[in-house]
Scaffold this motif. Structure first.
Motif, short mmCIF file in Angstrom:
data_model
loop_
_atom_site.label_atom_id
_atom_site.label_comp_id
_atom_site.label_asym_id
_atom_site.label_seq_id
_atom_site.Cartn_x
_atom_site.Cartn_y
_atom_site.Cartn_z
N VAL A 1 -48.57 -67.56 32.33
CA VAL A 1 -48.54 -67.08 30.80
C VAL A 1 -50.16 -66.37 30.63
N GLN A 2 -50.11 -65.25 30.46
CA GLN A 2 -51.37 -64.66 30.05
C GLN A 2 -51.48 -64.41 28.34
N THR A 3 -52.71 -64.27 28.06
CA THR A 3 -53.13 -64.20 26.36
C THR A 3 -53.54 -63.09 26.16
N GLN A 4 -53.40 -62.58 24.51
CA GLN A 4 -53.91 -61.53 24.05
C GLN A 4 -54.21 -61.77 22.78
N ASP A 5 -55.50 -61.64 22.42
CA ASP A 5 -56.14 -62.34 21.04
C ASP A 5 -55.67 -63.58 20.75
N GLY A 6 -55.90 -64.44 21.73
CA GLY A 6 -55.55 -65.68 21.49
C GLY A 6 -54.27 -66.45 21.66
N ALA A 7 -53.31 -65.44 21.68
CA ALA A 7 -51.71 -65.99 21.72
C ALA A 7 -51.16 -65.53 22.89
N PRO A 8 -50.03 -65.98 23.18
CA PRO A 8 -49.14 -65.89 24.48
C PRO A 8 -49.03 -64.08 24.62
N TYR A 9 -49.26 -63.58 25.63
CA TYR A 9 -48.93 -62.27 25.80
C TYR A 9 -47.48 -61.98 26.36
N ASP A 10 -46.47 -62.38 25.54
CA ASP A 10 -45.12 -62.28 25.79
C ASP A 10 -44.57 -60.92 26.35
N THR A 11 -44.83 -59.93 26.23
CA THR A 11 -44.55 -58.77 26.99
C THR A 11 -45.12 -58.57 28.06
N CYS A 12 -46.23 -58.96 28.45
CA CYS A 12 -46.71 -59.22 29.81
C CYS A 12 -45.99 -60.00 30.71
N THR A 13 -45.43 -61.22 30.11
CA THR A 13 -44.63 -62.07 31.07
C THR A 13 -43.23 -61.23 31.18
N GLN A 14 -42.77 -60.81 30.33
CA GLN A 14 -41.42 -59.86 30.37
C GLN A 14 -41.66 -58.75 31.30
N TRP A 15 -42.73 -58.19 31.23
CA TRP A 15 -43.06 -56.94 32.31
C TRP A 15 -42.89 -57.51 33.66
N ALA B 1 -42.47 -53.67 27.31
CA ALA B 1 -42.16 -54.50 28.43
C ALA B 1 -41.33 -54.15 29.58
N GLU B 2 -40.90 -52.90 29.33
CA GLU B 2 -40.08 -52.23 30.31
C GLU B 2 -40.83 -51.45 31.38
N PRO B 3 -40.72 -51.85 32.51
CA PRO B 3 -41.45 -51.17 33.78
C PRO B 3 -41.27 -49.54 33.63
N LYS B 4 -42.47 -48.88 34.03
CA LYS B 4 -42.23 -47.51 34.13
C LYS B 4 -43.08 -47.16 35.73
N PRO B 5 -42.10 -46.63 36.57
CA PRO B 5 -42.70 -46.32 37.90
C PRO B 5 -43.22 -45.01 37.99
N CYS B 6 -44.34 -44.67 38.57
CA CYS B 6 -44.63 -43.17 38.81
C CYS B 6 -44.83 -43.29 40.38
N SER B 7 -44.55 -42.04 40.73
CA SER B 7 -44.69 -41.59 42.08
C SER B 7 -45.73 -40.91 42.47
N TRP B 8 -46.44 -41.06 43.82
CA TRP B 8 -47.63 -40.52 43.84
C TRP B 8 -47.40 -40.36 45.48
N GLY B 9 -48.67 -39.61 46.18
CA GLY B 9 -48.62 -39.85 47.41
C GLY B 9 -47.67 -38.71 48.26
N ASP B 10 -46.91 -39.02 49.27
CA ASP B 10 -45.93 -38.12 50.15
C ASP B 10 -44.59 -38.62 49.99
N PRO B 11 -43.90 -37.76 49.09
CA PRO B 11 -42.53 -38.16 48.77
C PRO B 11 -41.63 -38.57 49.93
N ASP B 12 -42.23 -37.86 51.17
CA ASP B 12 -41.46 -37.90 52.41
C ASP B 12 -42.03 -39.02 53.19
N GLY B 13 -43.10 -39.72 52.84
CA GLY B 13 -43.73 -40.62 53.74
C GLY B 13 -42.93 -41.88 54.30
#
Length: 703
Positions: free
Chosen positions: A520-534, A464-476
């Protein structure tokens, strides 16, 4: 499963060779265990917990093997590792070699060539009894989701047992040393040594099952305690016959009840193994303990048909699963319970034949039994045969025509992928039966992914913890956030190139199967809680540092409505609107990158099988759009008006009414509806144009 060579339960031996201590109730338990596994793998929904049969096997194997070792330790004061492993080799490996060779043939006959590389490696790992770790790694690999069920997946439990039988005898060598030096009693000292395995393993099993259940299912460390429970019963064997007859009977029936309850109460949704596995394992231990007095369910378990099936349980376990997998691929989908039962029932034929023609002749061979090294030589030879069977499948993987190594960018004939559409028009993307070459090769398609996966930019389903990744021009000068699921991440390589050429700082935030939506999105028919948290966590990051532009894409098409109930498309549309409004309130312009048309089947598998008739793998564009998330995205964008821009890459992915599998000699699709990274890279210029136009439409200034 793996311990039936001991004198405690020798149903596989000729009648005259059975020991005086033969326990028919153990064979009956084996029959229940393998029966549960077969019914579960056949797809009988009425017994959702049939997978506990493996856990029953673990307890029985721990009991039988430890009983053999403890008697040897008491008799001689030491454990002979050569004799121990010789017994294992002659009991297990001949049948294993035969099954692996047949499994390789079934793979060649029935399974798509795109799966051969994975399954060939599985067969090699199964022959070496390490396949459980390979499957554990695959279980958390998002890119492996396109891999079907391995025909040797069931070998994971055999691998766990054999790895336990490396650790336990070595530990008993130390027990023997302690006993000889201190004159301590063997069984209490063994109990202490066993506790050093069981207690940490159980604690780790509970922890890992709650944090990484897919991994916990396969790894050895979460299963050692189950074999240890059986070992504990063997260590206490001298005490169980002293139990009062009534107490023993009650204990036995309670244990059998626990096993039966496990099969009906537990299901695939139960976190496993963890603490839940205590029910069938302790139940099995109780039945075995009661059997020392011969009361309780012992007579029922000793019923001759059950003893016969139990004696064949190892062979049945080996044979049934490759047949189920081959039949499933041959049928083109799920077998259903009726056909599944027929296939598992058919496994009795090769199981009986291999028992009579392979297992018993080797196991009771005078030459093999004369010296430990004879059995070890046989074991090594069988292992080599199994490894070679897997290697043969790896070598048989077909190769598509390779790309010429001397393509020149200025040469018109060197245009690849979407570049041909710019030069020659949409009709250059019409389906054709053949191609000069195909890159990536269909068998390599699942590996043709953006670098973002190597950098672990994609948050998996249990995170559930976001992970940012950087691309493109770092000085853009323009901050662009790309947020969504794997359908957003698939464009990373093109975003990176666009960012470098246009002066954009691009940051990706993606999570597996999770749309950026306030719903609230689902996964395998159950609430996808980590998606909500993310979702909430990413929104907090955006609020802390609002980007100039947010580009979002997704594959998910439905979600649960706020009032509850079944998932719906309307709920997803409303959730997208709410989330996009929250982002535009930050002063950020929102661009929705429409999902690309979705093929009905895995295109790369079709291409691999139809290299000379590629049109077989084409599909209708309108149906592909309907099956994608584009309708929901479009509806939400229209509701938002001018505050949301729309970038549509459909004409560069499927330029004609029928979507081609290969455009400009480049394979378009990999797993599901995902686009190969090679093709994505060829669309960088087109993606730039689409984004610039969409950003302008959303009211932001082009930088």
């Amino acid at each position: 499963m793996a311990g039936s060579d001991t004198v405690l339960a020798r149903a596989g031996a000729p009648a005259g060779q059975r020991g005086a201590a033969f326990r028919p109730d153990i064979e009956g338990l084996r029959a229940i265990a393998v029966g549960l596994v077969l019914v579960y793998h056949a797809g009988v929904d009425q017994i959702p917990g049939g997978f506990v049969g493996v856990d029953i096997f673990f307890v029985l194997s721990g009991f039988l093997i430890t009983g053999l070792l403890v008697r040897e330790l008491e008799r001689t004061g030491r454990v002979s590792l050569p004799r121990f492993y010789a017994r294992r080799a002659k009991r297990l490996l001949p049948a294993t070699a035969v099954v692996l060779v047949v499994t390789a043939l079934l793979t060649w006959w029935f399974i798509p060539v795109t799966q051969w590389r994975a399954f060939g490696g599985d067969i090699v790992s199964a022959a070496l009894y390490v396949v459980n770790w390979r499957l554990a790694d695959r279980s958390v690999d998002y890119l492996a989701e396109g891999t079907g069920a391995s025909p040797v997946q069931h070998f994971w439990s055999l691998a766990v047992e054999e790895q336990y039988y490396i650790v336990w005898p070595l530990l008993l060598l130390l027990v023997g040393l302690v006993v000889r030096r201190t004159r301590a009693k063997v069984r209490p000292t063994m109990a202490v040594a066993l506790a050093l395995i069981v207690l940490p393993s159980l604690a780790w099993s509970v922890h890992l099952t709650s944090t990484q259940p897919a991994v916990a299912f396969f790894v050895t460390t979460t299963r050692l305690w189950e074999l240890g429970i059986g070992a504990a019963v063997a260590i206490g064997a001298t005490q169980w016959s002293r139990l009062p007859a009534l107490a023993s009977a009650v204990l036995g029936w309670a244990g059998l009840g626990a096993i039966v309850a496990s099969a009906f109460v537990l299901s695939a949704t139960t976190p496993w193994p963890g603490s839940a596995a205590l029910l069938p394992t302790l139940g099995t231990a109780a039945v075995v303990v009661a059997g020392f007095r011969g009361g309780g369910p012992a007579r029922l378990l000793a019923w001759r048909p059950m003893v016969w099936v139990g004696g064949m349980s190892y062979s049945l376990y080996l044979w049934h699963w490759p047949l189920v997998v081959a039949a499933t691929f041959a049928a083109g989908g799920e077998l259903g319970a009726k056909r599944g039962l027929l296939v598992t029932a058919a496994a009795f034929v090769p199981a009986w034949l291999s028992l009579k023609l392979v297992e018993n002749p080797v196991r009771f061979s005078t030459w093999v039994g004369a010296r430990a090294r004879h059995a070890l030589v046989v074991g090594v030879a069988c292992t080599v045969v199994g490894v070679l069977a897997g290697v043969a499948i790896l070598l048989a993987v077909p190769k598509a025509p390779p790309a010429p190594p001397d393509l020149q960018p200025e040469d018109p004939t060197s245009r690849v992928g979407a570049e041909v559409l710019v030069a020659d028009g949409p009709q250059a993307g019409a389906p054709q039966d053949t191609s000069r070459f195909i890159t990536p090769a269909p068998v390599d398609a699942v590996d043709d992914v953006p670098e973002a996966y190597d950098q672990e930019c994609q948050v998996e389903s249990d995170g559930a913890e976001p992970k940012p990744c950087s691309w493109g021009d770092p000085d853009g000068t323009l901050d662009v956030a790309v947020v969504g699921d794997s359908k957003a991440l698939q464009w990373t390589s093109a975003f990176d190139e666009v960012g470098r050429t246009e002066g954009w700082r691009v940051t990706t935030w993606t999570k597996s199967a999770c749309a950026f939506a306030d719903v609230v999105q689902t996964q395998d028919g159950a609430p996808y809680d980590t998606c909500t948290q993310w979702n909430d966590a990413v929104l907090a990051e955006l609020r802390a540092a609002p980007p100039d532009v947010l580009v979002t894409s997704q594959r998910s098409t439905s979600a649960m409505p706020p009032e509850g109930g079944d998932s719906s498309s309307d709920a997803m549309v409303e959730g997208l609107e709410r989330r996009w409004q929250e982002v535009t309130d930050l002063g950020t312009r929102v661009v929705v990158l429409l999902d690309n048309p979705a093929p009905p089947d895995d295109v790369y598998e079709c291409v691999a099988e139809n290299l000379e008739s590629l049109t077989t793998c084409a599909f209708d564009r309108s149906e592909g759009i309907e099956d994608s998330a584009a309708p929901e995205q479009t509806a939400a964008a229209q509701a938002m008006g001018d505050t949301v821009g729309v970038a549509d890459m459909t004409r560069w992915v499927c330029p004609t009414d029928v979507c081609a599998p290969v455009i400009g000699d480049v394979l378009v699709y990999r797993q599901g509806s995902h686009i190969t990274d090679t093709y994505v890279r060829s669309t960088a210029t087109m993606l730039r144009d689409e984004l610039v136009a969409a950003i302008g439409a959303a009211g932001t200034e082009e930088s």
